[in-house]
Scaffold this motif. Structure first.
Motif, PDB file in Angstrom:
ATOM      1  N   VAL A 152       0.857  -1.200   0.000  1.00  0.00           N
ATOM      2  CA  VAL A 152       0.000   0.000   0.000  1.00  0.00           C
ATOM      3  C   VAL A 152       0.886   1.241   0.000  1.00  0.00           C
ATOM      4  CG1 VAL A 152      -1.955  -1.060   1.219  1.00  0.00           C
ATOM      5  CG2 VAL A 152      -0.102  -0.002   2.551  1.00  0.00           C
ATOM      6  N   GLY A 153       0.248   2.351  -0.299  1.00  0.00           N
ATOM      7  CA  GLY A 153       0.940   3.642  -0.244  1.00  0.00           C
ATOM      8  C   GLY A 153       1.240   4.175  -1.631  1.00  0.00           C
ATOM      9  N   TYR A 154       1.546   5.451  -1.695  1.00  0.00           N
ATOM     10  CA  TYR A 154       1.864   6.138  -2.947  1.00  0.00           C
ATOM     11  C   TYR A 154       0.790   5.821  -4.004  1.00  0.00           C
ATOM     12  CZ  TYR A 154       4.848   8.560  -6.290  1.00  0.00           C
ATOM     13  OH  TYR A 154       5.341   9.449  -7.210  1.00  0.00           O
ATOM     14  N   GLY A 155      -0.455   5.902  -3.599  1.00  0.00           N
ATOM     15  CA  GLY A 155      -1.573   5.677  -4.517  1.00  0.00           C
ATOM     16  C   GLY A 155      -2.260   4.338  -4.332  1.00  0.00           C
ATOM     17  N   MET A 156      -1.528   3.369  -3.784  1.00  0.00           N
ATOM     18  CA  MET A 156      -2.111   2.023  -3.664  1.00  0.00           C
ATOM     19  C   MET A 156      -2.861   1.873  -2.335  1.00  0.00           C
ATOM     20  SD  MET A 156       0.894  -0.224  -5.419  1.00  0.00           S
ATOM     21  CE  MET A 156       2.207   0.575  -4.523  1.00  0.00           C
ATOM     22  N   ASP A 157      -4.002   1.197  -2.409  1.00  0.00           N
ATOM     23  CA  ASP A 157      -4.907   1.167  -1.252  1.00  0.00           C
ATOM     24  C   ASP A 157      -5.196  -0.237  -0.748  1.00  0.00           C
ATOM     25  OD1 ASP A 157      -6.481   0.371  -3.582  1.00  0.00           O
ATOM     26  OD2 ASP A 157      -8.248   0.608  -2.311  1.00  0.00           O
ATOM     27  N   TYR A 158      -5.787  -0.264   0.432  1.00  0.00           N
ATOM     28  CA  TYR A 158      -6.552  -1.419   0.878  1.00  0.00           C
ATOM     29  C   TYR A 158      -7.874  -0.834   1.355  1.00  0.00           C
ATOM     30  CZ  TYR A 158      -8.497  -5.120   3.660  1.00  0.00           C
ATOM     31  OH  TYR A 158      -9.383  -6.049   4.170  1.00  0.00           O
ATOM     32  N   ASN A 159      -8.972  -1.244   0.741  1.00  0.00           N
ATOM     33  CA  ASN A 159     -10.283  -0.669   1.066  1.00  0.00           C
ATOM     34  C   ASN A 159     -10.258   0.862   1.051  1.00  0.00           C
ATOM     35  OD1 ASN A 159     -11.643  -3.038   1.203  1.00  0.00           O
ATOM     36  ND2 ASN A 159     -11.695  -3.161   3.443  1.00  0.00           N
ATOM     37  N   GLU A 160      -9.609   1.397   0.031  1.00  0.00           N
ATOM     38  CA  GLU A 160      -9.529   2.852  -0.214  1.00  0.00           C
ATOM     39  C   GLU A 160      -8.632   3.624   0.758  1.00  0.00           C
ATOM     40  OE1 GLU A 160     -10.507   4.250  -2.946  1.00  0.00           O
ATOM     41  OE2 GLU A 160     -11.448   2.416  -3.675  1.00  0.00           O
ATOM     42  N   ARG A 161      -8.033   2.933   1.730  1.00  0.00           N
ATOM     43  CA  ARG A 161      -7.141   3.648   2.656  1.00  0.00           C
ATOM     44  C   ARG A 161      -5.682   3.452   2.284  1.00  0.00           C
ATOM     45  NH1 ARG A 161     -10.114   2.976   8.528  1.00  0.00           N
ATOM     46  NH2 ARG A 161     -12.148   3.574   7.707  1.00  0.00           N
ATOM     47  N   TYR A 162      -4.844   4.261   2.852  1.00  0.00           N
ATOM     48  CA  TYR A 162      -3.374   4.213   2.747  1.00  0.00           C
ATOM     49  C   TYR A 162      -2.832   4.796   1.434  1.00  0.00           C
ATOM     50  CZ  TYR A 162      -4.462   0.647   6.245  1.00  0.00           C
ATOM     51  OH  TYR A 162      -4.987  -0.013   7.322  1.00  0.00           O
ATOM     52  N   ARG A 163      -3.711   5.272   0.542  1.00  0.00           N
ATOM     53  CA  ARG A 163      -3.205   5.819  -0.726  1.00  0.00           C
ATOM     54  C   ARG A 163      -2.296   7.018  -0.487  1.00  0.00           C
ATOM     55  NH1 ARG A 163      -6.283   3.613  -5.026  1.00  0.00           N
ATOM     56  NH2 ARG A 163      -8.464   3.234  -4.583  1.00  0.00           N
ATOM     57  N   ASN A 164      -2.530   7.729   0.599  1.00  0.00           N
ATOM     58  CA  ASN A 164      -1.802   8.976   0.847  1.00  0.00           C
ATOM     59  C   ASN A 164      -0.449   8.770   1.527  1.00  0.00           C
ATOM     60  OD1 ASN A 164      -3.385   8.114   3.103  1.00  0.00           O
ATOM     61  ND2 ASN A 164      -2.892  10.042   4.114  1.00  0.00           N
ATOM     62  N   LEU A 165      -0.089   7.542   1.848  1.00  0.00           N
ATOM     63  CA  LEU A 165       1.238   7.335   2.437  1.00  0.00           C
ATOM     64  C   LEU A 165       2.290   7.737   1.398  1.00  0.00           C
ATOM     65  CD1 LEU A 165       0.802   3.805   4.115  1.00  0.00           C
ATOM     66  CD2 LEU A 165       0.541   6.075   5.160  1.00  0.00           C
ATOM     67  N   PRO A 166       3.293   8.504   1.795  1.00  0.00           N
ATOM     68  CA  PRO A 166       4.278   8.953   0.811  1.00  0.00           C
ATOM     69  C   PRO A 166       5.300   7.875   0.439  1.00  0.00           C
ATOM     70  CG  PRO A 166       4.756   9.904   2.964  1.00  0.00           C
ATOM     71  CD  PRO A 166       3.481   9.133   3.113  1.00  0.00           C
ATOM     72  N   TYR A 167       5.270   6.769   1.146  1.00  0.00           N
ATOM     73  CA  TYR A 167       6.169   5.635   0.875  1.00  0.00           C
ATOM     74  C   TYR A 167       5.318   4.425   0.490  1.00  0.00           C
ATOM     75  CZ  TYR A 167       4.522   4.736   5.599  1.00  0.00           C
ATOM     76  OH  TYR A 167       3.704   4.554   6.685  1.00  0.00           O
ATOM     77  N   VAL A 168       5.983   3.340   0.075  1.00  0.00           N
ATOM     78  CA  VAL A 168       5.269   2.092  -0.211  1.00  0.00           C
ATOM     79  C   VAL A 168       5.673   1.067   0.836  1.00  0.00           C
ATOM     80  CG1 VAL A 168       5.085   0.148  -1.837  1.00  0.00           C
ATOM     81  CG2 VAL A 168       4.999   2.502  -2.677  1.00  0.00           C
ATOM     82  N   GLY A 169       4.685   0.475   1.471  1.00  0.00           N
ATOM     83  CA  GLY A 169       4.981  -0.481   2.527  1.00  0.00           C
ATOM     84  C   GLY A 169       4.131  -1.730   2.414  1.00  0.00           C
ATOM     85  N   VAL A 170       4.544  -2.730   3.175  1.00  0.00           N
ATOM     86  CA  VAL A 170       3.796  -3.984   3.238  1.00  0.00           C
ATOM     87  C   VAL A 170       2.766  -3.855   4.354  1.00  0.00           C
ATOM     88  CG1 VAL A 170       3.963  -6.470   3.686  1.00  0.00           C
ATOM     89  CG2 VAL A 170       5.796  -5.298   2.435  1.00  0.00           C
ATOM     90  N   LEU A 171       1.520  -4.156   4.000  1.00  0.00           N
ATOM     91  CA  LEU A 171       0.446  -4.055   4.987  1.00  0.00           C
ATOM     92  C   LEU A 171       0.507  -5.255   5.943  1.00  0.00           C
ATOM     93  CD1 LEU A 171      -2.000  -2.178   5.565  1.00  0.00           C
ATOM     94  CD2 LEU A 171      -3.384  -3.737   4.171  1.00  0.00           C
ATOM     95  N   LYS A 172       0.264  -4.989   7.217  1.00  0.00           N
ATOM     96  CA  LYS A 172       0.247  -6.097   8.182  1.00  0.00           C
ATOM     97  C   LYS A 172      -0.905  -7.042   7.843  1.00  0.00           C
ATOM     98  CE  LYS A 172       2.237  -3.731  12.146  1.00  0.00           C
ATOM     99  NZ  LYS A 172       1.972  -2.972  13.390  1.00  0.00           N
ATOM    100  N   PRO A 173      -0.635  -8.354   7.733  1.00  0.00           N
ATOM    101  CA  PRO A 173      -1.711  -9.293   7.387  1.00  0.00           C
ATOM    102  C   PRO A 173      -2.907  -9.183   8.332  1.00  0.00           C
ATOM    103  CG  PRO A 173       0.414 -10.375   7.206  1.00  0.00           C
ATOM    104  CD  PRO A 173       0.681  -9.011   7.792  1.00  0.00           C
ATOM    105  N   ALA A 174      -2.664  -8.813   9.579  1.00  0.00           N
ATOM    106  CA  ALA A 174      -3.774  -8.711  10.538  1.00  0.00           C
ATOM    107  C   ALA A 174      -4.822  -7.706  10.076  1.00  0.00           C
ATOM    108  CB  ALA A 174      -3.226  -8.287  11.904  1.00  0.00           C
ATOM    109  N   VAL A 175      -4.421  -6.733   9.262  1.00  0.00           N
ATOM    110  CA  VAL A 175      -5.353  -5.702   8.807  1.00  0.00           C
ATOM    111  C   VAL A 175      -6.372  -6.275   7.821  1.00  0.00           C
ATOM    112  CG1 VAL A 175      -5.547  -3.492   7.600  1.00  0.00           C
ATOM    113  CG2 VAL A 175      -3.606  -3.903   9.127  1.00  0.00           C
ATOM    114  N   TYR A 176      -5.901  -7.166   6.931  1.00  0.00           N
ATOM    115  CA  TYR A 176      -6.837  -7.671   5.920  1.00  0.00           C
ATOM    116  C   TYR A 176      -7.356  -9.079   6.212  1.00  0.00           C
ATOM    117  CZ  TYR A 176      -2.398  -9.378   3.884  1.00  0.00           C
ATOM    118  OH  TYR A 176      -1.166  -9.936   3.688  1.00  0.00           O
ATOM    119  N   THR A 177      -6.973  -9.651   7.351  1.00  0.00           N
ATOM    120  CA  THR A 177      -7.530 -10.960   7.716  1.00  0.00           C
ATOM    121  C   THR A 177      -8.486 -10.844   8.889  1.00  0.00           C
ATOM    122  OG1 THR A 177      -5.559 -11.381   9.048  1.00  0.00           O
ATOM    123  CG2 THR A 177      -5.600 -12.356   6.840  1.00  0.00           C
ATOM    124  N   LYS A 178      -8.773  -9.580   9.266  1.00  0.00           N
ATOM    125  CA  LYS A 178      -9.683  -9.346  10.396  1.00  0.00           C
ATOM    126  C   LYS A 178     -11.041  -9.958  10.134  1.00  0.00           C
ATOM    127  CE  LYS A 178      -7.991  -4.934  12.157  1.00  0.00           C
ATOM    128  NZ  LYS A 178      -8.100  -3.494  11.927  1.00  0.00           N
TER     129      LYS A 178
END
Ligand code: PRP
Length: 178
Positions: A152-178
């Protein structure tokens, strides 16, 4: 760092260098041409705004939003949510993408713009995830390859969030396996 991000893959500085290099390479190939640069919404919007400012030449910008259908029998079908304002007929089209995963979006768009009479269609993607490929998608310019992780980040989202992060990072699996 956002607490939902496991680790940073590309810092702001890393991304800036990648985008600048891409813009310079593209520019060399479009000398004496005025490409129609097409941003595929929404993911590529941050990349687009940085890319065009690193590009020292004339270009035109347009925006398109699509949803494509992947799968073994993909025939380049694409559902257009927002079409271009410009005609691509006889234009040199440069598609900007944030990431290629299955390849379905790009395969569809390349075919669509070809059918609409573009003079040329080239693809510039900031990131490529080769492990996700399901259909063939030709790429002309690739910033960097990414591993098979949820980024996610730098335009890439999960459920429309995180697009505004200025870097690109790996999302914690706990976020999308909730
Ligand atoms: C993402 C990305 C590409 C597409 C790539 O868009 O921005 O357009 O998926 O995937 P593919 O190679 O499997 O076709 P998404 O549909 O998530 O929309 P968004 O850009 O609005 O986030």
């Amino acid at each position: 760092m956002d607490p939902d991000v496991l680790r940073v893959l590309f810092s702001e500085d890393d991304i800036h260098k990648i985008v600048r290099d891409l813009a310079q390479k593209v520019q060399k190939d479009y000398t004496d041409k005025v490409p129609l640069v097409v941003c595929i919404l929404k993911g590529a919007v941050i990349f687009m705004t940085d890319f065009v400012r690193e590009y020292n030449g004339q270009l035109e910008m347009d925006f398109m939003d699509v949803s494509s259908y992947a799968g073994a029998s993909s025939t380049g079908e694409v559902r257009i949510l927002k079409d271009l304002d410009s005609s691509v007929k006889d234009r040199d089209v440069l598609i900007l993408e944030d990431i290629i995963d299955t390849g379905a979006t790009l395969q569809s768009l390349t075919e669509l713009f070809g059918n609409r009479g573009a003079n040329s269609v080239r693809i510039c993607t900031l990131f490529d995830k080769p492990s996700g490929r399901k259909v063939f998608a030709h790429t002309d310019y690739v910033g960097a390859s990414v591993p098979d992780e949820f980024i996610v980040g730098y335009g890439m989202d999960y459920n429309e969030r995180y697009r505004n992060l200025p870097y690109v990072g790996v999302l914690k699996p706990a976020v999308y396996t909730k």
